[in-house]
Design a protein around this motif. Structure first.
Motif: not given
Length: 356
Positions: A115-133
């Protein structure tokens, strides 16, 4: 928005693209600030091996939350948070997922390839797929977190953790690319006392020393088996991790392993690997444990690999040096960035950055 879009073999364009929007309450919209070019993306551009076209690649990314759905905010992710992406999207239904082996899911999706990735200004992903830094972690360092978890997953699979590492007689890593350097660091962080980096590039081996290796073996300049025998008192290494995925480094691990050693193959071969019967017999004679490693996930998703990586970036134990990067490019220079893989000897990660 602007994005780097692959339309076919050797056809990648920096262009206007429809900006993704949150569609579900559990989704997060991220303004991408840095994204690494994984070598798995190189054939998708130059050999036409992407799953479909047009596609936006990119799965090693970090950025700032632009917007968050209601469920995402309840999970603790809010606009303005600094985050890194977790690219695997397992089905969570199959037997492998039920067992917590998300890396082995056969029905998965993947940000930046399925699915579309992050070589872009924005990407939308499920919250499960982020970790807070921590906001103090630079975006360029944060973009290495996925690669760091790949290295750590291999160590865990071989049984090296904070309990076993301090008792390990010796640890060795073959290959001093990005994953190899991160594997060296994890061995140090987990408490290993003797860590040997093995490779052919003197500068990268010196970098490995700065990052935690206590010893190095330059296979261009010395006999690896003789040097390993010297370092280990003739018994061989008790833990071996191959990060290169090259036929010669994989075979090398068989020769350098101690009796009852743990050998993990993290690197992915791109050529056939063959063994003489004498080399294969080493598995029997030494009774060493051999395992592969794939991706970087465990239960609860995304797993302790990601928890460790976030913590190590927060406390600074996972080091980042400029020498770990080959070059950095603005997203608009994506064509030049990929051309490096054809025109230069790439040593380290190439990063795409976006300050828009």
């Amino acid at each position: 928005m602007k994005a780097a879009v692959v339309f076919g073999k050797n056809d990648i364009r920096f262009m206007d693209w429809e900006e993704p929007q949150i569609q579900r309450p559990d989704e997060v919209k991220i303004r991408v600030r840095a994204c690494g070019i994984c070598r798995s993306d190189v054939p998708r551009v130059f050999a036409g091996t992407a799953r479909y076209y047009p596609i936006i690649l990119g799965h090693e990314f970090s950025g700032i939350v632009e917007a968050a759905g209601e469920e995402a905010e309840k999970a603790g992710i809010r606009p303005g948070d600094h985050v890194a992406g977790v690219p695997l999207i397992p089905c969570f239904q199959c037997p492998d997922c039920a067992a917590g082996n998300y890396s082995l899911c056969k029905q998965y999706s993947f940000i930046g390839s399925r699915q579309q990735g992050a070589y872009a200004e924005f990407v939308v992903v499920p919250v499960r797929n982020v970790v807070k830094l921590d906001p103090d972690v630079p975006f360029e360092k944060a973009a290495l977190i996925e690669t760091a978890t790949v290295a750590l997953h291999g160590l865990f699979l071989a049984g090296l953790d904070e309990k076993t590492a301090p008792q390990a007689a010796s640890v060795a890593v073959t290959g001093v690319g990005t994953i190899g350097l991160l594997a060296v660091q994890w061995a140090r962080i987990l408490g290993a006392k003797r860590i040997t980096a093995i490779g052919r590039d003197g500068e990268r081996l010196e970098l490995a020393r700065r990052l935690g290796a206590t010893d190095t073996i330059n296979t261009r300049e010395e006999d690896a088996e003789a040097r390993a025998a010297e370092l280990t008192g003739g018994v061989g290494f008790s833990y071996l991790f191959d990060s290169a995925g090259a036929p010669e480094t994989i075979r090398q691990c068989f020769h350098l392993a101690a009796n009852k050693a743990h050998v993990c193959l993290i690197g992915t071969p791109t050529a056939d690997v063959t063994f003489s019967w004498r080399e294969w017999e080493l598995i029997n004679r030494k009774e060493f444990n051999l395992t592969g490693s794939w991706m970087s996930y465990s239960a609860p998703f995304p797993g302790r690999e990601w928890e460790y990586a976030v913590a190590a970036m927060r406390d600074g134990s996972l080091l980042f040096e400029e020498a770990m990067l080959h070059r950095r490019f603005d997203l608009s220079q994506v064509r030049e960035a990929f051309d490096c893989f054809e025109n230069e000897k790439v040593r380290g990660r190439i990063l795409l950055t976006n300050d828009r």
